[in-house]
Scaffold this motif. Structure first.
Motif, PDB file in Angstrom:
ATOM      1  N   SER A  13       0.848  -1.185   0.000  1.00  0.00           N
ATOM      2  CA  SER A  13       0.000   0.000   0.000  1.00  0.00           C
ATOM      3  C   SER A  13       0.884   1.236   0.000  1.00  0.00           C
ATOM      4  CB  SER A  13      -0.936   0.000   1.211  1.00  0.00           C
ATOM      5  OG  SER A  13      -0.242   0.372   2.376  1.00  0.00           O
ATOM      6  N   LEU A  14       0.349   2.328  -0.478  1.00  0.00           N
ATOM      7  CA  LEU A  14       1.090   3.582  -0.488  1.00  0.00           C
ATOM      8  C   LEU A  14       1.518   3.958   0.931  1.00  0.00           C
ATOM      9  CD1 LEU A  14       2.123   6.068  -1.984  1.00  0.00           C
ATOM     10  CD2 LEU A  14      -0.180   7.043  -1.792  1.00  0.00           C
ATOM     11  N   ALA A  15       0.719   3.610   1.916  1.00  0.00           N
ATOM     12  CA  ALA A  15       1.034   3.926   3.314  1.00  0.00           C
ATOM     13  C   ALA A  15       2.304   3.240   3.799  1.00  0.00           C
ATOM     14  CB  ALA A  15      -0.141   3.546   4.209  1.00  0.00           C
ATOM     15  N   ARG A  56       4.651   7.973  11.342  1.00  0.00           N
ATOM     16  CA  ARG A  56       4.033   6.756  11.886  1.00  0.00           C
ATOM     17  C   ARG A  56       2.521   6.835  11.909  1.00  0.00           C
ATOM     18  NH1 ARG A  56       7.889   4.365  16.508  1.00  0.00           N
ATOM     19  NH2 ARG A  56       9.826   4.685  15.370  1.00  0.00           N
ATOM     20  N   SER A  57       1.993   8.036  11.900  1.00  0.00           N
ATOM     21  CA  SER A  57       0.539   8.218  11.859  1.00  0.00           C
ATOM     22  C   SER A  57       0.243   9.504  11.104  1.00  0.00           C
ATOM     23  CB  SER A  57      -0.025   8.287  13.282  1.00  0.00           C
ATOM     24  OG  SER A  57       0.516   9.396  13.956  1.00  0.00           O
ATOM     25  N   GLY A  58      -1.004   9.724  10.822  1.00  0.00           N
ATOM     26  CA  GLY A  58      -1.402  10.936  10.119  1.00  0.00           C
ATOM     27  C   GLY A  58      -1.251  10.818   8.622  1.00  0.00           C
ATOM     28  N   PRO A  59      -1.500  11.915   7.928  1.00  0.00           N
ATOM     29  CA  PRO A  59      -1.513  11.888   6.465  1.00  0.00           C
ATOM     30  C   PRO A  59      -0.119  11.768   5.855  1.00  0.00           C
ATOM     31  CG  PRO A  59      -1.839  14.120   7.248  1.00  0.00           C
ATOM     32  CD  PRO A  59      -1.830  13.230   8.464  1.00  0.00           C
ATOM     33  N   LEU A  60      -0.099  11.379   4.583  1.00  0.00           N
ATOM     34  CA  LEU A  60       1.124  11.318   3.793  1.00  0.00           C
ATOM     35  C   LEU A  60       1.159  12.531   2.872  1.00  0.00           C
ATOM     36  CD1 LEU A  60       0.279   8.243   4.385  1.00  0.00           C
ATOM     37  CD2 LEU A  60       1.819   7.725   2.522  1.00  0.00           C
ATOM     38  N   VAL A  61       2.347  12.992   2.562  1.00  0.00           N
ATOM     39  CA  VAL A  61       2.522  14.023   1.549  1.00  0.00           C
ATOM     40  C   VAL A  61       3.229  13.350   0.381  1.00  0.00           C
ATOM     41  CG1 VAL A  61       3.556  16.247   0.970  1.00  0.00           C
ATOM     42  CG2 VAL A  61       2.698  15.838   3.297  1.00  0.00           C
ATOM     43  N   LEU A  69       0.445  16.548  -2.888  1.00  0.00           N
ATOM     44  CA  LEU A  69      -0.881  16.231  -2.361  1.00  0.00           C
ATOM     45  C   LEU A  69      -0.749  15.692  -0.944  1.00  0.00           C
ATOM     46  CD1 LEU A  69      -2.340  14.206  -5.374  1.00  0.00           C
ATOM     47  CD2 LEU A  69      -2.894  16.550  -4.758  1.00  0.00           C
ATOM     48  N   ILE A  70      -1.730  15.976  -0.118  1.00  0.00           N
ATOM     49  CA  ILE A  70      -1.812  15.376   1.212  1.00  0.00           C
ATOM     50  C   ILE A  70      -2.909  14.330   1.148  1.00  0.00           C
ATOM     51  CG2 ILE A  70      -2.334  15.779   3.642  1.00  0.00           C
ATOM     52  CD1 ILE A  70      -1.313  18.661   3.211  1.00  0.00           C
ATOM     53  N   ILE A  71      -2.560  13.100   1.509  1.00  0.00           N
ATOM     54  CA  ILE A  71      -3.503  11.980   1.434  1.00  0.00           C
ATOM     55  C   ILE A  71      -3.628  11.359   2.813  1.00  0.00           C
ATOM     56  CG2 ILE A  71      -3.943   9.715   0.407  1.00  0.00           C
ATOM     57  CD1 ILE A  71      -2.305  10.626  -1.984  1.00  0.00           C
ATOM     58  N   GLY A  72      -4.847  11.200   3.279  1.00  0.00           N
ATOM     59  CA  GLY A  72      -5.077  10.558   4.566  1.00  0.00           C
ATOM     60  C   GLY A  72      -4.525   9.141   4.579  1.00  0.00           C
ATOM     61  N   ARG A  74      -5.689   6.354   5.854  1.00  0.00           N
ATOM     62  CA  ARG A  74      -6.650   5.304   5.468  1.00  0.00           C
ATOM     63  C   ARG A  74      -6.857   5.276   3.958  1.00  0.00           C
ATOM     64  NH1 ARG A  74     -10.298   3.315   9.784  1.00  0.00           N
ATOM     65  NH2 ARG A  74     -11.074   2.150   8.029  1.00  0.00           N
ATOM     66  N   MET A  75      -6.790   6.433   3.327  1.00  0.00           N
ATOM     67  CA  MET A  75      -6.897   6.484   1.864  1.00  0.00           C
ATOM     68  C   MET A  75      -5.661   5.855   1.243  1.00  0.00           C
ATOM     69  SD  MET A  75      -8.363  10.346   1.595  1.00  0.00           S
ATOM     70  CE  MET A  75      -8.873  10.387  -0.098  1.00  0.00           C
ATOM     71  N   ALA A  76      -4.486   6.186   1.790  1.00  0.00           N
ATOM     72  CA  ALA A  76      -3.226   5.654   1.258  1.00  0.00           C
ATOM     73  C   ALA A  76      -3.163   4.138   1.383  1.00  0.00           C
ATOM     74  CB  ALA A  76      -2.041   6.299   1.980  1.00  0.00           C
ATOM     75  N   GLU A  77      -3.825   3.587   2.398  1.00  0.00           N
ATOM     76  CA  GLU A  77      -3.839   2.131   2.579  1.00  0.00           C
ATOM     77  C   GLU A  77      -4.632   1.424   1.487  1.00  0.00           C
ATOM     78  OE1 GLU A  77      -5.375   1.816   6.550  1.00  0.00           O
ATOM     79  OE2 GLU A  77      -3.407   2.202   7.458  1.00  0.00           O
ATOM     80  N   ARG A  78      -5.419   2.155   0.723  1.00  0.00           N
ATOM     81  CA  ARG A  78      -6.232   1.569  -0.343  1.00  0.00           C
ATOM     82  C   ARG A  78      -5.650   1.807  -1.733  1.00  0.00           C
ATOM     83  NH1 ARG A  78     -11.832   3.896   1.822  1.00  0.00           N
ATOM     84  NH2 ARG A  78     -12.264   3.893  -0.392  1.00  0.00           N
ATOM     85  N   ILE A  79      -4.458   2.405  -1.782  1.00  0.00           N
ATOM     86  CA  ILE A  79      -3.774   2.634  -3.057  1.00  0.00           C
ATOM     87  C   ILE A  79      -2.598   1.657  -3.128  1.00  0.00           C
ATOM     88  CG2 ILE A  79      -2.504   4.297  -4.453  1.00  0.00           C
ATOM     89  CD1 ILE A  79      -4.095   6.503  -2.938  1.00  0.00           C
ATOM     90  N   TRP A  80      -2.635   0.744  -4.090  1.00  0.00           N
ATOM     91  CA  TRP A  80      -1.626  -0.311  -4.209  1.00  0.00           C
ATOM     92  C   TRP A  80      -0.567   0.093  -5.217  1.00  0.00           C
ATOM     93  CZ3 TRP A  80      -1.519  -3.740  -0.527  1.00  0.00           C
ATOM     94  CH2 TRP A  80      -2.673  -3.892   0.232  1.00  0.00           C
ATOM     95  N   VAL A  81       0.692  -0.019  -4.792  1.00  0.00           N
ATOM     96  CA  VAL A  81       1.814   0.479  -5.582  1.00  0.00           C
ATOM     97  C   VAL A  81       2.938  -0.541  -5.659  1.00  0.00           C
ATOM     98  CG1 VAL A  81       1.289   2.887  -4.982  1.00  0.00           C
ATOM     99  CG2 VAL A  81       2.879   1.590  -3.565  1.00  0.00           C
ATOM    100  N   MET A  82       3.838  -0.314  -6.613  1.00  0.00           N
ATOM    101  CA  MET A  82       5.092  -1.061  -6.718  1.00  0.00           C
ATOM    102  C   MET A  82       6.223  -0.060  -6.591  1.00  0.00           C
ATOM    103  SD  MET A  82       4.551  -3.755  -9.843  1.00  0.00           S
ATOM    104  CE  MET A  82       6.228  -4.304  -9.697  1.00  0.00           C
ATOM    105  N   PRO A  83       7.277  -0.410  -5.868  1.00  0.00           N
ATOM    106  CA  PRO A  83       8.427   0.499  -5.749  1.00  0.00           C
ATOM    107  C   PRO A  83       9.066   0.754  -7.106  1.00  0.00           C
ATOM    108  CG  PRO A  83       8.582  -1.300  -4.165  1.00  0.00           C
ATOM    109  CD  PRO A  83       7.452  -1.637  -5.088  1.00  0.00           C
ATOM    110  N   VAL A  84       9.574   1.972  -7.282  1.00  0.00           N
ATOM    111  CA  VAL A  84      10.302   2.364  -8.488  1.00  0.00           C
ATOM    112  C   VAL A  84      11.601   2.978  -8.024  1.00  0.00           C
ATOM    113  CG1 VAL A  84      10.303   3.914 -10.475  1.00  0.00           C
ATOM    114  CG2 VAL A  84       8.199   2.803  -9.789  1.00  0.00           C
ATOM    115  N   LEU A  85      12.700   2.529  -8.601  1.00  0.00           N
ATOM    116  CA  LEU A  85      13.996   3.095  -8.239  1.00  0.00           C
ATOM    117  C   LEU A  85      14.221   4.369  -9.032  1.00  0.00           C
ATOM    118  CD1 LEU A  85      16.152  -0.140  -8.160  1.00  0.00           C
ATOM    119  CD2 LEU A  85      15.049   1.039  -6.258  1.00  0.00           C
TER     120      LEU A  85
END
Length: 94
Positions: A13-15, A56-61, A69-72, A74-85
């Motif tokens: 997850s993005l989180a 460790r808590s709160g929104p992500l930038v 963008l600032i993303i909550g 719980r929202m970030a936990e629903r966005i699935w990503v792959m790492p990019v170097l």
């Protein structure tokens, strides 16, 4: 979403992405309303973004296409990503 076993291992997850690390959006979980909101914010499948702040808590930038963008969390936990170097953006713990 159909993925191979190898790609499932690299999805998170993005989180879970560390600060200054880049990633590519693979999918967005949730209802149509949530997916539409992410689309309106500029987060689409296959977009690359960089996590600028992830405490460790709160929104992500995040930064995507030059926009921050600032993303909550719980929202970030629903966005699935792959790492990019990204070369110089990638930090290593030693």
């Amino acid at each position: 979403m159909h993925t191979t076993t190898a790609s499932k291992k690299s999805l998170s997850s993005l989180a879970d992405i560390r600060e200054q690390d880049g990633c590519r959006v693979i999918s967005i979980s949730g209802g149509q309303g949530f997916r539409n909101k992410m689309y309106q914010l500029g987060i689409h499948g296959m977009d690359e973004l960089t996590v600028l702040r992830n405490g460790r808590s709160g929104p992500l930038v995040v930064e995507i296409g030059g926009t921050r963008l600032i993303i909550g969390r719980r929202m970030a936990e629903r966005i699935w990503v792959m790492p990019v170097l990204h070369g110089k953006k990638r930090r290593r713990s030693e």
